[in-house]
Design an enzyme around this catalytic site. Structure first.
Site, PDB file in Angstrom:
ATOM      1  N   GLY A  13      -1.728   0.493 -21.872  1.00 21.90           N
ATOM      2  CA  GLY A  13      -0.883   0.882 -22.017  1.00 21.90           C
ATOM      3  C   GLY A  13      -0.473   2.565 -21.169  1.00 21.90           C
ATOM      4  N   ASN A  15       0.229   3.325 -17.766  1.00 23.30           N
ATOM      5  CA  ASN A  15       0.112   3.714 -17.420  1.00 23.30           C
ATOM      6  C   ASN A  15       1.708   4.459 -18.404  1.00 23.30           C
ATOM      7  OD1 ASN A  15       0.092   3.434 -13.886  1.00 23.30           O
ATOM      8  ND2 ASN A  15      -1.344   1.652 -15.338  1.00 23.30           N
ATOM      9  N   LEU A  88       7.094 -13.193 -17.552  1.00 20.96           N
ATOM     10  CA  LEU A  88       8.391 -13.429 -17.383  1.00 20.96           C
ATOM     11  C   LEU A  88       9.522 -12.813 -17.709  1.00 20.96           C
ATOM     12  CD1 LEU A  88       8.818 -14.117 -14.028  1.00 20.96           C
ATOM     13  CD2 LEU A  88       9.201 -16.700 -14.910  1.00 20.96           C
ATOM     14  N   HIS A 105       2.716  -3.315  -9.534  1.00 26.76           N
ATOM     15  CA  HIS A 105       1.891  -4.414 -10.001  1.00 26.76           C
ATOM     16  C   HIS A 105       0.206  -3.416  -8.918  1.00 26.76           C
ATOM     17  CE1 HIS A 105      -0.225  -8.584  -9.639  1.00 26.76           C
ATOM     18  NE2 HIS A 105       0.104  -7.928  -8.308  1.00 26.76           N
TER      19      HIS A 105
HETATM   20  C1  GAR Z   1      -1.915  -2.254 -14.376  1.00 30.13           C
HETATM   21  O1  GAR Z   1      -2.947  -1.618 -13.367  1.00 30.13           O
HETATM   22  C2  GAR Z   1      -0.824  -2.983 -14.057  1.00 30.13           C
HETATM   23  O2  GAR Z   1      -0.254  -2.566 -12.237  1.00 30.13           O
HETATM   24  C3  GAR Z   1      -1.673  -3.863 -14.124  1.00 30.13           C
HETATM   25  O3  GAR Z   1      -2.097  -4.283 -15.596  1.00 30.13           O
HETATM   26  C4  GAR Z   1      -1.904  -2.691 -15.752  1.00 30.13           C
HETATM   27  C5  GAR Z   1      -2.046  -2.246 -17.541  1.00 30.13           C
HETATM   28  O4  GAR Z   1      -3.082  -1.173 -17.286  1.00 30.13           O
HETATM   29  N1  GAR Z   1      -0.140  -5.254 -13.878  1.00 30.13           N
HETATM   30  C6  GAR Z   1       0.450  -6.537 -14.138  1.00 30.13           C
HETATM   31  O5  GAR Z   1      -1.208  -6.540 -12.935  1.00 30.13           O
HETATM   32  C7  GAR Z   1       1.294  -7.199 -13.344  1.00 30.13           C
HETATM   33  N2  GAR Z   1       1.095  -8.821 -12.910  1.00 30.13           N
HETATM   34  P1  GAR Z   1      -2.606  -0.241 -18.902  1.00 30.13           P
HETATM   35  O6  GAR Z   1      -2.159  -0.992 -19.852  1.00 30.13           O
HETATM   36  O7  GAR Z   1      -3.102   1.200 -18.455  1.00 30.13           O
HETATM   37  O8  GAR Z   1      -1.125   0.962 -18.115  1.00 30.13           O
END
Ligand code: GAR
Length: 192
Positions: A13, A15, A88, A105
């Protein structure tokens, strides 16, 4: 009235954290709920730190009931943000929030998207193919993994010798820098 954001995340998390920080003191919008399928997800701690309520749901609840939709409707959520959410999105949820669900993504879609393409798998595939650049994509969510209309992309260069960690770091930097701002400008454009 402020626009209301719900964040879905399955893991760390980081982001989600940037989004919560960005909208903590913001006149346009606020984060009203964090949702996860993973009771161990660190995003729950992060939500707690910001005193934002969280909801944990099971696969059964998400795919076989309307409970998540009911919660989002009750909270009058305007925008659903998938930030590292790996399931999904069911059609019922998509139909309940048309053009109001966006995803982040870690690659330049349409390359390196689709089922199984998440997190490190994406960066590993990019390195294996000796790509010279990669980047991030923010897009609307539809019923296919990673296929909805693209809202934003930004790129970085991959230097010879870059490791998985380095590529991941460069991508994360872009994500943290752009995702909250893209959300804010999208909300400004959205009619209530
Ligand atoms: C992020 O890099 C996002 O782009 C990716 O998961 C990560 C989550 O990081 N999402 C995907 O791969 C979706 N297909 P976080 O939990 O540190 O935000």
């Amino acid at each position: 009235m402020k626009k209301r954001i719900a964040i879905f995340a399955s893991g760390s998390g980081s982001n989600a954290q940037k989004i919560m920080e960005h909208f903590k003191r913001n006149d346009e919008a606020e984060v009203v709920l964090v949702l996860t399928n993973n009771p161990q997800a660190y995003v729950l701690q992060r939500a707690d730190n910001f005193e934002i309520p969280a909801h944990i749901f099971t696969r059964h609840e998400f795919y076989e009931t309307d409970e998540v939709i009911r919660i989002l409707k009750t909270l009058q959520v305007d925008l659903i943000v998938l930030a590292g959410f790996l399931w999904l999105v069911p059609l019922t949820l998509l139909k309940s929030f048309p053009n109001k669900i966006i995803n982040l993504h870690p690659a330049l879609l349409p390359k390196y998207g689709g089922k199984g393409m998440y997190g490190d798998h994406v960066h590993q595939a990019i390195l294996a193919n000796k790509e010279e650049e990669s980047g991030i994509t923010i897009h609307f969510v539809n019923e296919q993994f990673d296929e909805g209309e693209i809202i934003h992309q930004s790129k970085f260069k991959i230097e010879p010798g870059d490791t998985l960690e380095m590529v991941k770091f460069k991508g994360q930097q872009l994500e943290h820098q752009h995702f909250p701002k893209v959300i804010e400008s999208l909300l400004k454009k959205m009619k209530s």
